[in-house]
Motif scaffolding. Structure first.
Motif, PDB file in Angstrom:
ATOM      1  N   ALA A 169       5.215  -1.253  -9.723  1.00 47.29           N
ATOM      2  CA  ALA A 169       5.831  -2.562  -9.957  1.00 47.29           C
ATOM      3  C   ALA A 169       6.300  -3.178  -8.642  1.00 47.29           C
ATOM      4  O   ALA A 169       6.109  -4.380  -8.383  1.00 47.29           O
ATOM      5  CB  ALA A 169       7.001  -2.432 -10.931  1.00 47.29           C
ATOM      6  N   GLN A 170       6.909  -2.340  -7.787  1.00 50.36           N
ATOM      7  CA  GLN A 170       7.364  -2.840  -6.485  1.00 50.36           C
ATOM      8  C   GLN A 170       6.170  -3.219  -5.598  1.00 50.36           C
ATOM      9  O   GLN A 170       6.235  -4.198  -4.837  1.00 50.36           O
ATOM     10  CB  GLN A 170       8.229  -1.788  -5.786  1.00 50.36           C
ATOM     11  N   ALA A 171       5.083  -2.456  -5.701  1.00 49.98           N
ATOM     12  CA  ALA A 171       3.872  -2.785  -4.941  1.00 49.98           C
ATOM     13  C   ALA A 171       3.314  -4.135  -5.377  1.00 49.98           C
ATOM     14  O   ALA A 171       2.918  -4.960  -4.540  1.00 49.98           O
ATOM     15  CB  ALA A 171       2.819  -1.693  -5.131  1.00 49.98           C
ATOM     16  N   ASP A 172       3.308  -4.373  -6.692  1.00 51.90           N
ATOM     17  CA  ASP A 172       2.835  -5.662  -7.197  1.00 51.90           C
ATOM     18  C   ASP A 172       3.709  -6.812  -6.698  1.00 51.90           C
ATOM     19  O   ASP A 172       3.208  -7.900  -6.378  1.00 51.90           O
ATOM     20  CB  ASP A 172       2.822  -5.657  -8.725  1.00 51.90           C
ATOM     21  N   ARG A 186       0.840  -1.210   0.000  1.00 50.23           N
ATOM     22  CA  ARG A 186       0.000   0.000   0.000  1.00 50.23           C
ATOM     23  C   ARG A 186       0.869   1.252   0.000  1.00 50.23           C
ATOM     24  O   ARG A 186       0.578   2.226  -0.702  1.00 50.23           O
ATOM     25  CB  ARG A 186      -0.932  -0.005   1.211  1.00 50.23           C
ATOM     26  N   ALA A 187       1.943   1.228   0.810  1.00 52.98           N
ATOM     27  CA  ALA A 187       2.835   2.386   0.874  1.00 52.98           C
ATOM     28  C   ALA A 187       3.528   2.617  -0.468  1.00 52.98           C
ATOM     29  O   ALA A 187       3.633   3.759  -0.943  1.00 52.98           O
ATOM     30  CB  ALA A 187       3.868   2.180   1.981  1.00 52.98           C
ATOM     31  N   LEU A 188       3.998   1.535  -1.078  1.00 50.77           N
ATOM     32  CA  LEU A 188       4.659   1.651  -2.387  1.00 50.77           C
ATOM     33  C   LEU A 188       3.678   2.165  -3.445  1.00 50.77           C
ATOM     34  O   LEU A 188       4.045   2.967  -4.318  1.00 50.77           O
ATOM     35  CB  LEU A 188       5.241   0.300  -2.798  1.00 50.77           C
ATOM     36  N   GLY A 189       2.434   1.695  -3.370  1.00 54.13           N
ATOM     37  CA  GLY A 189       1.423   2.187  -4.297  1.00 54.13           C
ATOM     38  C   GLY A 189       1.192   3.680  -4.141  1.00 54.13           C
ATOM     39  O   GLY A 189       1.067   4.415  -5.128  1.00 54.13           O
TER      40      GLY A 189
END
Length: 327
Positions: free
Chosen positions: A286-289, A277-280
């Motif tokens: 891509a990192q969130a995925d 969620r934070a990365l999003g």
């Protein structure tokens, strides 16, 4: 219970060695005490030798108390690692053996562990009833440790259902009773911080997070405790309210290697979701995925709580990158 687990394990190892050659019941008691404390900080592979010895001694002893203890030990391991179905199976066996005896402490222990399992599995009404029956049993037998544990569980269930008043009342009682029992104190402070988040009391939460950090710092443990690792979820929730996305990623990255080593799958799933969620929010989709994919692989079967977090996190990550309908 005072947070001096390094010293406890050293003494229990001495006791286990001294018990060899004595009656089987005493050997089992020593091996059981050592295994339960060591396994709190071990990986699954590291706990195999201790569990093998426990199984051997329980088979030789053949009595209800030893067999109940063996199945409880396995259930506790499986529960911490998020395997709710397997843990329930062993708990049911342990309870059948425990019901043949008169060990009130063991029955209270089974109630506490099963209540936690039912909570993770989403059966809050069943969890609450177990905590209430444990509290009544513990009060009748004057077992203060289990009075604290069951009251703490009732506070958690009140928090889950949004009853902040009852949760605070239970937690104040727990904190008055815990004294120097640092594991219980840490758990109670952490839950109280969650109540502050529920009522949007950020200053109160910040103060409680500081108290949690102070409690953790006083402990002398072989590795980070389950309570410490679970507390990182509360810290992430606090920083999520502050929109401090980088701090959340740092917390998740710091805890992840130990969560993976110990296979605490439910906590790890939720922490990976917090990271995703934070990365999003940071636009690093891509990192969130990748974090979500790790959460999907980690999420244990039968654990409803982390599954809800996982599905909600997927929805948020899709929404913040513009795929609102799918999210």
């Amino acid at each position: 219970d005072l947070g001096e687990s390094v010293a406890a394990i050293a003494q229990l190892r001495d006791a286990e060695q001294t018990s060899k050659g004595t009656v089987i019941a005493l050997q089992f008691a020593a091996a059981f005490a050592l295994f339960v404390r060591e396994a709190d900080f071990q990986s699954p592979d590291e706990s195999v030798p201790g569990l093998s010895r426990l199984r051997q001694l329980a088979a030789i002893a053949g009595n209800a108390h030893s067999l109940a203890g063996l199945h409880f030990a396995v259930a506790r391991l499986e529960g911490c690692r998020g395997y709710c179905i397997d843990a329930h199976r062993h708990l049911e066996i342990a309870r059948r053996f425990a019901d043949r005896g008169t060990d009130v402490g063991l029955r209270c222990t089974l109630d506490v562990v099963e209540a936690s399992l039912e909570s993770v599995a989403g059966n809050l009404d069943r969890a609450r009833k177990l905590a209430e029956s444990c509290l009544e049993r513990a009060q009748s037998a004057a077992l203060s440790k289990y009075v604290v544990a069951s009251t703490a569980n009732l506070a958690i269930f009140a928090t889950y259902t949004g009853d902040a008043v009852r949760a605070r009342r239970c937690l104040d009682e727990v904190l008055n009773l815990t004294g120097e029992l640092s594991h219980f104190r840490l758990g109670a402070l952490d839950t109280k911080a969650q109540v502050c988040l529920l009522t949007e009391d950020r200053n109160g939460c910040k103060d409680l997070l500081s108290q949690c950090a102070e409690t953790i710092a006083t402990q002398n443990l072989p590795a980070r405790s389950w309570y410490d690792l679970a507390h990182q979820l509360t810290r992430c929730s606090y920083f999520e309210q502050l929109e401090d996305w980088e701090r959340i990623v740092a917390i998740a990255d710091d805890a992840d290697p130990e969560l993976a080593r110990r296979q605490f799958r439910a906590i790890r799933t939720s922490l990976l979701c917090a990271k995703a969620r934070a990365l999003g929010r940071l636009g690093q989709h891509a990192q969130a995925d990748a974090a979500l994919a790790g959460a999907v692989r980690t999420c244990p079967r039968g654990a409803v709580d982390p599954l809800i977090v996982l599905e909600a996190s997927k929805g948020l990550c899709l929404s913040v990158r513009g795929e609102r309908a799918i999210g």
